[in-house]
Design an enzyme around this catalytic site. Structure first.
Site, PDB file in Angstrom:
ATOM      1  N   SER A   1      -7.481  -3.496   5.568  1.00 50.88           N
ATOM      2  CA  SER A   1      -9.202  -3.271   5.525  1.00 50.88           C
ATOM      3  C   SER A   1      -9.411  -1.863   6.095  1.00 50.88           C
ATOM      4  O   SER A   1     -10.182  -1.153   5.572  1.00 50.88           O
ATOM      5  CB  SER A   1      -9.824  -4.153   6.144  1.00 50.88           C
ATOM      6  OG  SER A   1      -9.586  -4.288   7.550  1.00 50.88           O
TER       7      SER A   1
ATOM      8  N   GLY B   1      -8.762   0.330   3.119  1.00 47.26           N
ATOM      9  CA  GLY B   1      -9.580   0.116   2.175  1.00 47.26           C
ATOM     10  C   GLY B   1     -11.025   0.812   2.274  1.00 47.26           C
ATOM     11  O   GLY B   1     -11.481   1.147   1.464  1.00 47.26           O
TER      12      GLY B   1
ATOM     13  N   THR C   1       6.756  -3.402  -4.546  1.00 50.99           N
ATOM     14  CA  THR C   1       6.078  -2.205  -5.023  1.00 50.99           C
ATOM     15  C   THR C   1       4.829  -2.214  -4.669  1.00 50.99           C
ATOM     16  O   THR C   1       4.140  -3.508  -4.888  1.00 50.99           O
ATOM     17  CB  THR C   1       6.461  -2.293  -6.545  1.00 50.99           C
ATOM     18  OG1 THR C   1       7.872  -1.987  -6.855  1.00 50.99           O
ATOM     19  CG2 THR C   1       5.536  -1.143  -7.418  1.00 50.99           C
TER      20      THR C   1
ATOM     21  N   GLU D   1       0.794  -0.684  -5.272  1.00 51.70           N
ATOM     22  CA  GLU D   1      -0.219   0.105  -6.410  1.00 51.70           C
ATOM     23  C   GLU D   1      -1.177   0.688  -5.461  1.00 51.70           C
ATOM     24  O   GLU D   1      -2.218   0.044  -5.048  1.00 51.70           O
ATOM     25  CB  GLU D   1      -0.625  -0.706  -7.478  1.00 51.70           C
ATOM     26  CG  GLU D   1       0.613  -1.591  -8.276  1.00 51.70           C
ATOM     27  CD  GLU D   1       0.155  -3.033  -8.173  1.00 51.70           C
ATOM     28  OE1 GLU D   1      -0.760  -3.367  -8.347  1.00 51.70           O
ATOM     29  OE2 GLU D   1       1.014  -3.647  -8.536  1.00 51.70           O
TER      30      GLU D   1
ATOM     31  N   GLN E   1      -0.253  -6.044   4.653  1.00 51.09           N
ATOM     32  CA  GLN E   1       0.114  -7.190   5.251  1.00 51.09           C
ATOM     33  C   GLN E   1       0.751  -8.126   4.259  1.00 51.09           C
ATOM     34  O   GLN E   1       0.291  -8.286   3.191  1.00 51.09           O
ATOM     35  CB  GLN E   1      -1.055  -7.914   5.973  1.00 51.09           C
ATOM     36  CG  GLN E   1      -1.901  -6.939   6.959  1.00 51.09           C
ATOM     37  CD  GLN E   1      -3.178  -7.529   7.159  1.00 51.09           C
ATOM     38  OE1 GLN E   1      -3.699  -8.453   7.669  1.00 51.09           O
ATOM     39  NE2 GLN E   1      -4.141  -6.973   6.306  1.00 51.09           N
TER      40      GLN E   1
END
Lengths: 449, 204
Positions: B116, B119, B140, B142, B161
């Protein structure tokens, strides 16, 4: 005395200067383009910078000349520019290819640390790929003494299994740097003495020598050693013997560092042999392989089953080429005579520290340094590869490579991986393990759980 | 049932080859306050991949009965070693991989979520990607910068995580897809989908 050129001379000088300027501007422009590439590692960028400085210096010097300058000085500069281009253009190609993502970038940091430990902390390594199959390339330039440029064959440059052959190329750097005193000069001296001894004391050699060099018949040891004319008779043999000894030395360094995995990688890229006549700078295959096997025994390294039979002897020069055959025979015998000493010398010279050193605190060198046995922890490391785990605490590149080669050659599958993907996934695991090695080196001092 | 970090840590200590063993290399630090968490933190790896925009007109993700094979051509790779940075500009999208190589046991699955803290600064890391039982390789990721300012990414950074949970099944076979076993970000295949292809076929 000042130089006052005629109009024709001045025009000619103007033309020469313009030509040199165009050449220099073109190469400087190309360097600017290369500098815009995405470099993963600093050594390649620094090497590029040094080459740029060299050509800028040439350009600056050129700027000081004009049509009234001494034509001799103008020609000298022209020659210098050409020499610099000849020496550095292959390096520029190698530098640009070092940015290509086909390369095994994860190998770079552990290999650099290895180079620091065996050559010295001043060494800078540029790893790249090469469109020439010899099978690997080692380049150096007088203006970039501390740089070692290693080119893997382009189509294999992402293949970590051939890493051990970089040990051979590091051997060239070690030979060329001779940081441990004057051993190379001592070896060269020994080669020279052996060639002269063969000419003087070996009756067959003596008679062949005298039939080829009738004017040198009856030459004494002193004449062959000191007189320039007599020395010129065997000089070529000496040069070939020196090159062959260097190649032997480099193989020994590779075996000493990487153990059995060096022999597997050597076999992978070079068996059975190139076609055609043997290169004079290399020992023929059967002698080269014999010395590799003797060295492996001396260093306690296992030799792959049937190794000596993997290779074919290359064609020797035709017997009609009597001079070449004679000189090459002398070179071969002299180089072979040095091998036992080379084996023991490399055994002492090349010791690997554990753990990997940092640039700031390079490993001590010498007999008292613990050798990182290439087979260290092999069983555990192999088991980790088989179970799909990049091994940790491997302690160096050699234990990883030996274990990975063993797993590759065994019938044991990788757990959960179909047999047809075994090699592909093992390569990925090996490269990841090299990155884990670097991670461990960088975080070692943090003492984290 | 979610696994707590201490359970994950103890499964990482099981003998190599044990069916329940979790492999995460390099091993994440699970100590102190992290022991109480229900996830492990994973770090950003050194490989990135961006779509070659100058070469591609579009991605056709319309379903086909044959599927679309894994293809590396649309991906321009970048290697950013430790000590260097990758700049992710606003509205840019890049594939990355975790630094950690993971082997999931056959009866565990997982999912990845972004942190977070990133984010909130505009870095969207993953869209709750599932990690199948038996997965092997680097995950992978994104990454997308939906904020207004460029973001600097350093390999080694804790970026996401991984949550793990048990899977109830008598089938102990793991993930056998073709895109396991990679250390770099993968643009995986688009599977054949006969039903979707049939539905998309005719316009009435």
């Amino acid at each position: 005395m000042p130089h006052y050129p005629s109009d024709a001379e001045a025009a000619e000088t103007r033309k020469k200067l313009a030509l040199a300027a165009r050449r220099l501007d073109a190469v400087l422009e190309e360097i600017k383009r290369i500098a815009a590439s995405e470099f993963a590692y600093r050594a390649a960028e620094d090497a590029l910078d040094r080459i740029k400085n060299l050509f800028e210096e040439d350009r600056k010097f050129l700027g000081k000349l004009d049509e009234g300058s001494d034509p001799g000085a103008v020609d000298t500069l022209g020659r210098t520019v050409l020499t610099h281009l000849h020496e550095h253009l292959p390096l520029l190609g190698l530098i640009i290819r070092s940015t290509n993502v086909r390369n095994a970038f994860e190998l770079h940091a552990p290999l650099v640390r290895l180079a620091w430990s065996i050559i010295g902390p001043e060494i800078r390594v540029v790893l790249s790929s090469e469109w020439e199959y010899s099978p690997m390339i080692f380049l150096e330039a007088p203006s970039l003494r501390e740089f070692v440029f290693i080119g893997f064959p382009a189509h294999e440059s992402g293949n970590p299994f051939i890493t051990p052959l970089a040990g051979h190329e590091l051997g060239h750097a070690l030979w060329s740097h001779d940081t441990h005193g004057l051993w190379r000069a001592a070896f060269e001296d020994q080669l020279e003495r052996e060639i002269i001894r063969l000419i003087v004391e070996d009756s067959k050699t003596r008679s062949a020598f005298e039939s080829l060099y009738q004017e040198a018949a009856g030459a004494t040891l002193e004449q062959l050693s000191e007189d320039l004319f007599y020395r010129s008779t065997w000089q070529q043999a000496f040069e070939w013997a020196t090159k062959q000894s260097e190649e032997y030395f480099c193989d020994l360094v590779g075996i000493r560092i990487f153990g059995e995995s060096f022999l597997h990688a050597f076999g992978y890229l070079l068996r059975p042999s190139f076609e055609g006549e043997r290169p004079v700078e290399y020992p023929n295959n059967e002698r080269r392989i014999d010395i590799q096997v003797r060295a492996a025994e001396a260093y306690g390294v296992s030799v792959p089953h049937g190794y000596s039979t993997w290779f074919e002897k290359m064609t020797e020069p035709s017997e009609h080429e009597t001079l070449k055959t004679f000189l090459l025979g002398l070179a071969d015998r002299a180089a072979d005579g040095l091998c036992e000493e080379l084996i023991s010398h490399v055994g002492v010279l090349v010791t690997l520290p554990n753990p990997a050193p940092s640039r700031e605190s390079p490993a001590k060198r010498g007999k008292d340094v613990k050798v990182d046995q290439p087979v260290q922890n092999r069983g555990r490391i192999e088991n980790e590869f088989i179970n799909g785990a990049p091994p940790e605490h491997a302690g160096g590149l050699a234990p990883l490579l030996n274990a990975a080669w063993n797993v590759l050659l065994s019938d044991e599958p990788l757990r959960g991986i179909p047999p047809e993907r075994k090699e592909e996934v093992l390569r990925e695991l090996l490269l990841k393990a090299m990155e884990v090695l670097e991670y461990e080196t960088r975080t070692a001092s943090l003492n984290v759980a | 049932m979610l696994l707590k970090a201490d359970e994950i840590a103890s499964r990482m200590e099981l003998p190599m080859g044990a069916a329940e063993r979790i492999v995460i290399r390099p091993q994440p630090t699970i100590a102190g306050e992290k022991l109480g968490a229900a996830s492990v933190d994973l770090r950003l790896g050194c490989w990135f991949g961006q779509l070659r925009r100058s070469r591609m007109t579009h991605f056709d993700i319309a379903p086909t009965p044959e599927g679309v094979a894994r293809d590396i051509r649309p991906l321009k790779r970048h290697y950013v070693p430790f000590g260097q940075k990758f700049i992710l500009h606003p509205r840019d999208f890049v594939l990355a991989a975790t630094l950690e190589w993971i082997r999931m046991p056959a009866l565990l699955a997982g999912y990845v979520i972004g942190r977070s803290s990133w984010g909130r600064r505009g870095l969207i890391i993953e869209t709750a990607a599932g990690v199948h039982p038996g997965f092997l390789g680097c995950l992978t990721l994104e990454l997308s910068n939906v904020g207004q300012v460029p973001i600097t990414l350093s390999p080694g950074l804790e970026i996401c995580q991984l949550f793990m949970h048990r899977v109830e099944s008598k089938n102990e076979e793991g993930d056998n897809s073709t895109y396991i076993g990679y250390r770099r970000p993968v643009l995986n295949e688009i599977r054949a989908d006969a039903i979707a292809a049939a539905l998309a076929k005719d316009r009435l």
